[in-house]
Enzyme design. Structure first.
Site, short mmCIF file in Angstrom:
data_model
loop_
_atom_site.label_atom_id
_atom_site.label_comp_id
_atom_site.label_asym_id
_atom_site.label_seq_id
_atom_site.Cartn_x
_atom_site.Cartn_y
_atom_site.Cartn_z
CG ASP A 1 -1.05 3.06 2.72
OD1 ASP A 1 0.14 3.29 2.98
OD2 ASP A 1 -1.92 2.88 3.60
CB SER A 2 -0.18 0.92 -3.54
OG SER A 2 1.22 1.04 -3.53
#
Length: 258
Positions: A72-73
């Site tokens: 995930d970012s």
């Protein structure tokens, strides 16, 4: 001298393009996994003297590279990279075991199931004890069924669910699917915050785990911080190259050949 420089650059690029195998890099919170991979490629091409890719020579100037499992970012940690023939081995990284340290927060649920999202629900959490928490955790170990988050890299009709949601489209949740949790430990419990050590198989979402735990405890929860500490045989402590070490020499030292 210009010819010497050009020849040297071509030689360096050839060395890069001859790399085959797997290595790991550190992904910092913020950029997407694809962004990090592009930054790595740019750093290596710049080192090789290729400042700007020539569209007419793009194929000759490309480095064949991919990553084995999206982070995930907002997450950080180990990102396994395949180069050359190593890209064909990345599917084993997707299926292999992974370890995470996750910091969660009770009492608040978000639309993305992590701290990047909008708070959509708030519930009391004061009734939850450490004993309660550890008892509920038992239901989330072994082979379980898990519904993936709406905001994810999973696709429908060829487009990522997260992209469709950001464009305002309605998206249906993917059906629950079998996943495996090899180990789940509660390392710290200081409500509303808690810290989990998670070891899981491929296709598992820590964000969904934390969301499901919150619901099971008659409250709600989201992930505040997520670090991947291990992916297959690559660990954050011993293998992940930080940005200052994204060089041909350091990759050569850490490369595990095909």
């Amino acid at each position: 001298m210009a010819n010497v420089s050009s020849t040297s650059g071509t030689s360096s690029l050839s060395k890069l393009q001859s790399l085959n195998g797997l290595f790991a890099i550190y992904k910092k919170p913020g950029p997407t996994s694809a962004d990090v991979l592009n930054s790595l490629k740019t750093a290596l091409l710049n080192e090789a003297g290729v400042q700007n890719l020539n569209p007419r020579k793009r194929k000759k100037q490309e480095i064949k590279m991919g990553h084995g499992g999206t982070l995930d970012s907002a997450a950080s940690g180990v990102l396994v990279v395949g180069v050359g023939y190593g890209t064909k081995m990345l599917s084993t990284m997707l299926k292999g075991s992974k370890k995470y340290v996750a910091v969660g927060e009770l009492g608040k649920a978000t639309d993305t199931l992590d701290a990047t999202g909008t708070v959509i629900l708030q519930k009391e959490f004061e009734h939850i004890t450490r004993f309660d928490f550890e008892e509920k955790m038992k239901g989330f170990t072994g082979d379980i069924m898990q519904v993936p988050p709406l905001y994810s890299a999973l696709k429908t009709h060829g487009q990522r669910l997260s992209v469709l949601l950001k464009k305002g489209h309605k998206v249906e949740a993917k059906p629950a699917r079998p996943v495996t949790v090899y180990n789940l430990d509660l390392k710290e419990f200081k409500p509303p915050h808690f810290t989990l050590d998670v070891e899981c198989g491929g296709g598992f979402y820590v964000r969904s785990l934390v969301d499901d735990l919150g619901k099971a405890l008659s409250s709600c929860a989201h992930v505040k911080e997520l670090i991947r500490t291990k992916q297959d045989r690559f660990t954050l402590e011993h293998h992940a190259l930080h940005e200052e070490h994204w060089t041909f020499e350091h990759i050569m030292r850490s490369l595990q050949p095909c």
